[in-house]
Design an enzyme around this catalytic site. Structure first.
Site, PDB file in Angstrom:
ATOM      1  CG  ASP A   9      29.665  38.296  67.608  1.00 58.56           C
ATOM      2  OD1 ASP A   9      29.889  38.388  68.833  1.00 58.56           O
ATOM      3  OD2 ASP A   9      28.519  38.321  67.138  1.00 58.56           O
ATOM      4  CB  SER A  10      30.841  35.181  71.063  1.00 56.10           C
ATOM      5  OG  SER A  10      29.507  35.648  70.895  1.00 56.10           O
ATOM      6  CE1 TYR A  45      33.677  34.076  73.312  1.00 57.85           C
ATOM      7  CE2 TYR A  45      33.792  36.459  73.103  1.00 57.85           C
ATOM      8  CZ  TYR A  45      34.303  35.217  72.827  1.00 57.85           C
ATOM      9  OH  TYR A  45      35.440  35.087  72.076  1.00 57.85           O
ATOM     10  N   GLY A  46      28.283  34.752  77.192  1.00 61.70           N
ATOM     11  CA  GLY A  46      27.611  35.069  78.453  1.00 61.70           C
ATOM     12  C   GLY A  46      27.734  34.000  79.514  1.00 61.70           C
ATOM     13  CB  CYS A  77      31.147  40.556  70.338  1.00 60.33           C
ATOM     14  SG  CYS A  77      30.745  39.618  71.824  1.00 60.33           S
ATOM     15  CB  THR A  79      30.342  39.897  75.723  1.00 60.29           C
ATOM     16  OG1 THR A  79      28.974  39.662  76.069  1.00 60.29           O
ATOM     17  CG2 THR A  79      31.228  39.334  76.817  1.00 60.29           C
ATOM     18  CB  CYS A 192      22.796  40.613  72.163  1.00 64.12           C
ATOM     19  SG  CYS A 192      23.431  39.048  71.502  1.00 64.12           S
ATOM     20  CB  THR A 193      25.866  41.750  67.339  1.00 64.16           C
ATOM     21  OG1 THR A 193      26.540  40.602  67.870  1.00 64.16           O
ATOM     22  CG2 THR A 193      26.649  42.999  67.693  1.00 64.16           C
TER      23      THR A 193
END
Length: 273
Positions: A9-10, A45-46, A77, A79, A192-193
């Site tokens: 994940d980010s 990441y957004g 994630c 994204t 969104c996790t």
């Protein structure tokens, strides 16, 4: 000997999936070691360009596959799943990937009003992928999507400290419900996790008639199903659960405490070559 799963994940949002996976594994006879890779160096990441992210994700996962040698990879994630999952599967066809996308199909299935919501990041709701999900699985529904610029960071802080400014969460919910049809919403997806960590707070501050849908448990179950079906080569028996991050965590004492509770026995910085 255990199977080895890598969750990516980010940030730390994917730990919600890991928690569900750890819980569900207790009811099975599977031995699974879980490693985690957080790309916290460029979180969130957004705020990044898609082209940059795709290349970075592919390089990170490729290097992780080479060094960690997982049997299965969870892209925990939204994204990363929406922009890079297809390419990862083509590049590494010998490894199963489990993605995580907004549960729009689930919302459409359980909604009675056919007015459904999606609470996600600004990047997720702006991507064409969401339109495809809506057209394919919820064409008979009206989708109210809101991309929050702050909830991911609030959720990470809540995971660490169990404290949160509830007024900020309420403000984001007010923004989502500032829509002519919002009073008819009866199902809202988490896109969104990270939002798994504040799910109880979201429920407490909205009508009890609304179903909040978190895909974390379903992603964990799908992972276990694949591990049962596939014929994997087992990893060696001396495998510890390791938490990798692209930026050092030495000063993040609250997070390190939580990771210890989740049985991550090693903390390492993952340097992208």
């Amino acid at each position: 000997m255990p199977y080895r799963v890598l969750a990516f994940d980010s940030g730390i949002g994917g730990l919600g999936i890991v928690q569900n996976l750890q819980t569900q594994l207790k009811t099975t006879d599977l031995q699974v070691s879980i490693d985690y890779l957080a790309d916290n160096l460029v979180f969130p990441y957004g705020e990044q360009e898609d082209n940059f992210l795709v290349e970075r994700i592919i390089n990170l996962i490729g290097q992780a596959i080479q060094s960690i040698k997982p049997n299965l990879v969870i892209i925990a994630c939204n994204t990363a799943s929406t922009i890079a999952l297809d390419r990862l599967r083509k590049i590494y066809p010998f490894i199963p990937f489990v993605g995580c996308v907004p549960p729009v199909r689930w919302a459409a299935r359980v909604s009675q009003s056919k007015i459904i919501g999606l609470l996600a990041t600004r990047a997720t709701i702006a991507r064409p992928y969401l339109c495809h999900l809506k057209e394919q699985f919820a064409s008979d529904c009206k989708l109210i999507a809101y991309g929050s610029p702050v909830l991911a960071k609030l959720a990470e802080n809540y995971f660490r400290t169990k404290s949160c400014d509830i007024h900020l969460i309420q403000q984001e919910l007010d923004n989502m419900f500032n829509h002519p049809y919002s009073d008819q919403m009866d199902a809202i997806c988490i896109g969104c996790t990270h939002y798994s960590f504040i799910l109880d707070l979201l429920r407490q501050n909205t009508s009890p008639s609304i179903q909040w849908l978190d895909p974390a448990a379903a992603v964990a179950k799908h992972t276990i199903d694949i591990l049962r079906q596939e014929k994997f080569s087992h990893t060696d028996n001396n495998v510890n659960n390791c938490f990798y991050s692209t930026a050092p965590l030495a000063k993040d004492k609250p997070l390190l405490s939580r990771l210890a509770l989740m049985k991550f026995t090693q903390i390492k910085t993952f340097i992208l070559q």
